[in-house]
Design an enzyme around this catalytic site. Sequence first.
Site, PDB file in Angstrom:
ATOM      1  N   GLU A 182     -34.369   4.100  14.035  1.00  0.00           N
ATOM      2  CA  GLU A 182     -34.325   2.970  13.070  1.00  0.00           C
ATOM      3  C   GLU A 182     -35.632   1.972  13.622  1.00  0.00           C
ATOM      4  OE1 GLU A 182     -30.621   2.604  10.799  1.00  0.00           O
ATOM      5  OE2 GLU A 182     -30.526   1.235  12.302  1.00  0.00           O
TER       6      GLU A 182
ATOM      7  N   ASN B 164     -24.121   2.642   6.261  1.00  0.00           N
ATOM      8  CA  ASN B 164     -24.047   1.524   7.360  1.00  0.00           C
ATOM      9  C   ASN B 164     -23.688   0.400   6.600  1.00  0.00           C
ATOM     10  OD1 ASN B 164     -23.442  -0.278   9.189  1.00  0.00           O
ATOM     11  ND2 ASN B 164     -25.691  -0.217  10.052  1.00  0.00           N
TER      12      ASN B 164
ATOM     13  N   GLY C  66     -34.069  -3.242   6.552  1.00  0.00           N
ATOM     14  CA  GLY C  66     -33.873  -4.470   5.446  1.00  0.00           C
ATOM     15  C   GLY C  66     -35.085  -5.224   4.657  1.00  0.00           C
TER      16      GLY C  66
ATOM     17  N   GLU D 212     -29.425  -4.426  15.382  1.00  0.00           N
ATOM     18  CA  GLU D 212     -28.586  -6.008  15.127  1.00  0.00           C
ATOM     19  C   GLU D 212     -27.646  -6.116  16.093  1.00  0.00           C
ATOM     20  OE1 GLU D 212     -27.317  -4.807  11.132  1.00  0.00           O
ATOM     21  OE2 GLU D 212     -29.458  -4.944  10.265  1.00  0.00           O
TER      22      GLU D 212
HETATM   23  P1  13P Z   1     -31.590  -0.728   5.525  1.00  0.00           P
HETATM   24  O1  13P Z   1     -31.376   0.609   4.754  1.00  0.00           O
HETATM   25  O2  13P Z   1     -30.970  -2.096   4.731  1.00  0.00           O
HETATM   26  O3  13P Z   1     -32.983  -1.088   5.705  1.00  0.00           O
HETATM   27  O4  13P Z   1     -30.711  -0.579   6.831  1.00  0.00           O
HETATM   28  C1  13P Z   1     -30.813   0.370   7.795  1.00  0.00           C
HETATM   29  C2  13P Z   1     -30.075   0.341   8.717  1.00  0.00           C
HETATM   30  O5  13P Z   1     -29.940  -0.621   9.617  1.00  0.00           O
HETATM   31  C3  13P Z   1     -28.929   1.182   9.018  1.00  0.00           C
HETATM   32  O6  13P Z   1     -28.253   1.257  10.129  1.00  0.00           O
END
Ligand code: 13P
Length: 268
Positions: free
Chosen positions: A171, A13, A177, A101
């Site tokens: 997730e 992503n 992140g 998000e």
């Molecule tokens: P990260 O791998 O940067 O933690 O993000 C995960 C994510 O939100 C994938 O959709």
Amino acid sequence: MNKKYRRAIIAGNWKMNMTPTEVRDYAAELKPLIPKEKLCDIVLCAPAVTIPAAVRAFRATRVAIGGQNMHYEASGAYTGEISADMLVAAGAKYTIIGHSERRAYYGETDADVNKKLHAALAAGLRPIVCVGETLDQRETGAACSLINYQLSMALYGLDATTVRRVTIAYEPIWAIGTGRAATAEDAEEVCRDIRIFLRSNFGARSARAVSILYGGSMKPANAAELLACPDIDGGLIGGASLKAGEFGQIIAAAQETARMQREEDEAE
Ligand code: 13P
């Protein structure tokens, strides 16, 4: 993962990163790292304007391109929005739906997620539906019941056959992140619970066929351990998918896990 019953999927992503120009260099770096033997599906979810360039850059490879969001209506006065048919016309095969998000910053509700899911399936896209809890929700012990609620809303109105075209991504919001991935044990516990939800709502055969991905700070260093869990069938990768080398290493870890799984199945 359990290759006998379902697909292993490594999906990137890119979020709001990667211009149509940048995708060319990225593809040049990733292509040599894509194993010939197809033991896992590879998906890259690009910003809408980058989708056509990504499709071109990965033509004649086994990398599928996806969107990151879409509107549930087919067309109309929805300034700034993109329909499922538009994603398909741009060459997308997948789309992420209900990313945390989008829920947090754009007020996307569980009911929106459900409408988007139906529209994506009607257009022939493979939806990746995201669910997950905040740190507060985890600490109060509410993670699994919250996720069951998110799933019951998201999957409302699907039948046991159609649900097999859906991929679920667990997730945990606190892991996205942050560099702080869930432990394999914690991630497996929730993914197993998701499978139990699927079994009680859609039956054992469908539950067995749905791929469940883990997302949240998945990196080359932790991918193998997470992917070895029986109910984790792949990853939805943000930060590490922006670097072709790192993404390639995660694909390699998935291939290796799938290969070991196949050997175990053959030995049975
Ligand atoms: P990260 O791998 O940067 O933690 O993000 C995960 C994510 O939100 C994938 O959709």
